[in-house]
Write an enzyme that holds these catalytic residues in place. Sequence first.
Site, PDB file in Angstrom:
ATOM      1  N   ARG A  74      -5.406   6.906  -7.350  1.00 35.78           N
ATOM      2  CA  ARG A  74      -5.042   8.321  -7.259  1.00 35.78           C
ATOM      3  C   ARG A  74      -5.037   8.966  -8.645  1.00 35.78           C
ATOM      4  O   ARG A  74      -5.513  10.095  -8.827  1.00 35.78           O
ATOM      5  CB  ARG A  74      -3.680   8.456  -6.578  1.00 35.78           C
ATOM      6  CG  ARG A  74      -3.670   7.882  -5.171  1.00 35.78           C
ATOM      7  CD  ARG A  74      -2.276   7.667  -4.625  1.00 35.78           C
ATOM      8  NE  ARG A  74      -1.667   8.916  -4.189  1.00 35.78           N
ATOM      9  CZ  ARG A  74      -0.487   8.971  -3.603  1.00 35.78           C
ATOM     10  NH1 ARG A  74       0.215   7.871  -3.390  1.00 35.78           N
ATOM     11  NH2 ARG A  74       0.016  10.134  -3.222  1.00 35.78           N
TER      12      ARG A  74
ATOM     13  N   LEU B  83       0.862  -1.171   0.000  1.00 35.71           N
ATOM     14  CA  LEU B  83       0.000   0.000   0.000  1.00 35.71           C
ATOM     15  C   LEU B  83       0.902   1.225   0.000  1.00 35.71           C
ATOM     16  O   LEU B  83       1.975   1.206   0.609  1.00 35.71           O
ATOM     17  CB  LEU B  83      -0.909   0.029   1.237  1.00 35.71           C
ATOM     18  CG  LEU B  83      -1.995  -1.038   1.339  1.00 35.71           C
ATOM     19  CD1 LEU B  83      -2.776  -0.869   2.639  1.00 35.71           C
ATOM     20  CD2 LEU B  83      -2.948  -0.992   0.154  1.00 35.71           C
ATOM     21  N   ASP B  84       0.467   2.284  -0.679  1.00 41.99           N
ATOM     22  CA  ASP B  84       1.235   3.523  -0.674  1.00 41.99           C
ATOM     23  C   ASP B  84       1.459   3.998   0.758  1.00 41.99           C
ATOM     24  O   ASP B  84       0.660   3.714   1.663  1.00 41.99           O
ATOM     25  CB  ASP B  84       0.509   4.614  -1.458  1.00 41.99           C
ATOM     26  CG  ASP B  84       0.532   4.373  -2.956  1.00 41.99           C
ATOM     27  OD1 ASP B  84       1.342   3.533  -3.405  1.00 41.99           O
ATOM     28  OD2 ASP B  84      -0.259   5.015  -3.669  1.00 41.99           O
ATOM     29  N   PHE B  85       2.515   4.780   0.941  1.00 41.11           N
ATOM     30  CA  PHE B  85       2.895   5.328   2.236  1.00 41.11           C
ATOM     31  C   PHE B  85       1.715   5.969   2.966  1.00 41.11           C
ATOM     32  O   PHE B  85       1.483   5.727   4.148  1.00 41.11           O
ATOM     33  CB  PHE B  85       4.017   6.353   2.012  1.00 41.11           C
ATOM     34  CG  PHE B  85       4.365   7.179   3.215  1.00 41.11           C
ATOM     35  CD1 PHE B  85       5.063   6.627   4.274  1.00 41.11           C
ATOM     36  CD2 PHE B  85       4.023   8.525   3.270  1.00 41.11           C
ATOM     37  CE1 PHE B  85       5.395   7.396   5.384  1.00 41.11           C
ATOM     38  CE2 PHE B  85       4.356   9.300   4.372  1.00 41.11           C
ATOM     39  CZ  PHE B  85       5.045   8.733   5.433  1.00 41.11           C
TER      40      PHE B  85
ATOM     41  N   THR C  71      -1.560   5.548   2.328  1.00 37.69           N
ATOM     42  CA  THR C  71      -2.778   4.729   2.350  1.00 37.69           C
ATOM     43  C   THR C  71      -2.801   3.846   3.591  1.00 37.69           C
ATOM     44  O   THR C  71      -1.795   3.241   3.960  1.00 37.69           O
ATOM     45  CB  THR C  71      -2.850   3.844   1.092  1.00 37.69           C
ATOM     46  OG1 THR C  71      -2.758   4.662  -0.070  1.00 37.69           O
ATOM     47  CG2 THR C  71      -4.150   3.069   1.050  1.00 37.69           C
TER      48      THR C  71
END
Length: 238
Positions: free
Chosen positions: A184, A66-68, A70
């Site tokens: 995004r 997961l993105d930083f 998220t």
Amino acid sequence: MQPQADPFIVPECHDEIEILYRDEALILLNKPSGLLSLSGKHPENKDSVHFRLVQRFPTCTMIHRLDFGTSGIMLVAMNKQINAQLCCQFSERTVSKRYTALLHGHLEQDNGVIDQAIAKDKDNFPLMKICQQTGKPAISKFRVLERFTQTPEASFYREDKRAGERSVTRVEFEPVSGRTHQLRVHSQQIKHPILGCDLYASDQAYFMATRLMLHASELSFDHPLSGERMNIVSPSPF
């Protein structure tokens, strides 16, 4: 010449990882926003989901990220054999994922499908871009959950004049594909960027939230040992 370490130092994350489910094959956890999935190249970016987990479970391996910014559900294998089985499910798209997001403005449609190919933006690393010619197919389904006006009492409120209009739409996303930054980029493409997004949001949308308002809220897959269909839910914190 040795490659340079990433100069960006991530802020320290004091939030704990919540274990939602664990057995001999896998771990399901709730990742806090502001924690890396994997440790960065810079030595000061060591803290991550993986770094914390291997202290307790030395053989565990990451399946996805997961993105930083998220938060939400992540699936981790307890060994390489389980990892391979679960990765096959991801590649064959038998894994179902749902996300909750807060978008800038009010969407007119109650539901829809965003079908726009995504490619690396070679001129603006680490950004991605919409490109039908060179991009990989990317499809995101969305469903509106609520339309509202943000108030100062909201826990995610950022008091900043640059925020401008504070109309917000809460949506549920279901990505059919799993491209980098997919939700995004797709949100930006339909002109309703995710609040708090530092890469793709306008200044107005970015300054409306203290974090990226994207949460991995549901994950469904087949257990690699029993074959049982697992469905894990993590309610959105916003």
